[in-house]
Design a protein around this motif. Structure first.
Motif, mmCIF file in Angstrom:
data_model
loop_
_atom_site.group_PDB
_atom_site.id
_atom_site.type_symbol
_atom_site.label_atom_id
_atom_site.label_comp_id
_atom_site.label_asym_id
_atom_site.label_seq_id
_atom_site.Cartn_x
_atom_site.Cartn_y
_atom_site.Cartn_z
ATOM 1 N N VAL A 80 33.841 47.205 17.558
ATOM 2 C CA VAL A 80 34.922 46.633 18.367
ATOM 3 C C VAL A 80 35.901 47.735 18.771
ATOM 4 C CG1 VAL A 80 36.931 45.094 18.283
ATOM 5 C CG2 VAL A 80 34.715 44.287 17.469
ATOM 6 N N SER A 90 32.637 44.699 27.425
ATOM 7 C CA SER A 90 32.990 43.618 26.514
ATOM 8 C C SER A 90 32.652 43.901 25.048
ATOM 9 C CB SER A 90 32.278 42.339 26.949
ATOM 10 O OG SER A 90 32.551 41.299 26.043
ATOM 11 N N VAL A 92 32.897 41.358 22.980
ATOM 12 C CA VAL A 92 32.682 40.001 22.473
ATOM 13 C C VAL A 92 31.476 39.906 21.529
ATOM 14 C CG1 VAL A 92 32.151 37.614 23.137
ATOM 15 C CG2 VAL A 92 33.922 38.896 24.351
ATOM 16 N N LEU A 95 32.534 41.232 18.248
ATOM 17 C CA LEU A 95 33.520 40.333 17.636
ATOM 18 C C LEU A 95 32.849 39.111 17.012
ATOM 19 C CD1 LEU A 95 36.435 40.383 20.236
ATOM 20 C CD2 LEU A 95 36.591 41.004 17.824
ATOM 21 N N VAL A 96 31.886 38.537 17.723
ATOM 22 C CA VAL A 96 31.187 37.350 17.211
ATOM 23 C C VAL A 96 30.384 37.708 15.963
ATOM 24 C CG1 VAL A 96 29.368 35.665 17.712
ATOM 25 C CG2 VAL A 96 31.123 36.163 19.421
#
Length: 140
Positions: A80, A90, A92, A95-96
């Motif tokens: 991240v 991104s 994301v 993060l997920v």
């Protein structure tokens, strides 16, 4: 229900990290380019891939699940940061995966040496306090 949720998350993490770690270790062009952009050298790609594969293996070893998930969580925290500070696109997916790994680490925190030690100390303290009964000879 919680057991099935945890099992499903571990299975999803296993698939994702086996694919990502395998691509890093195999030298997939996109991974080589990504780690070139980071600028720390290709050694980091190999280390990251090994941590991802090792973390996945630990997810399925009783007593080491929390430790493996903790390794994966830390790796995703680094991913991240790399996305926010260097790579741009991104963050994301990282993060997920990091959030899911953190959930597994938290639910198995007794497997993580620092947390497990703290939990054991707290448990022992509580048990010792509960087992002490006031006697006439003690001054409180």
């Amino acid at each position: 229900m919680k057991r099935y949720l945890t099992l499903g998350i571990k299975a999803a993490l296993t698939l994702a990290f086996l694919a990502a770690g395998g691509a890093k270790l195999a030298g997939a062009e996109v991974m080589v380019q990504t780690f070139d952009a980071v600028g720390l050298g290709q050694w980091l790609r190999y280390v990251t891939g090994a941590i991802e594969i090792g973390g996945v293996i630990l997810l399925w070893v009783p007593g080491l699940i929390g430790f493996g998930a903790g390794l994966l969580t830390a790796t995703m925290a680094g991913a991240v940061l790399a996305h926010f500070l260097i790579l741009g696109p991104s963050a994301v997916p990282a993060l997920v995966l990091g959030t899911l790994s953190a959930y597994i680490a938290w639910t198995n925190r007794e497997d993580i040496p620092v947390f497990g030690l703290a939990l054991n100390l707290q448990l022992n303290t509580n048990l010792n306090l509960a087992s002490e009964t006031p006697s006439r000879g003690r001054v409180y």
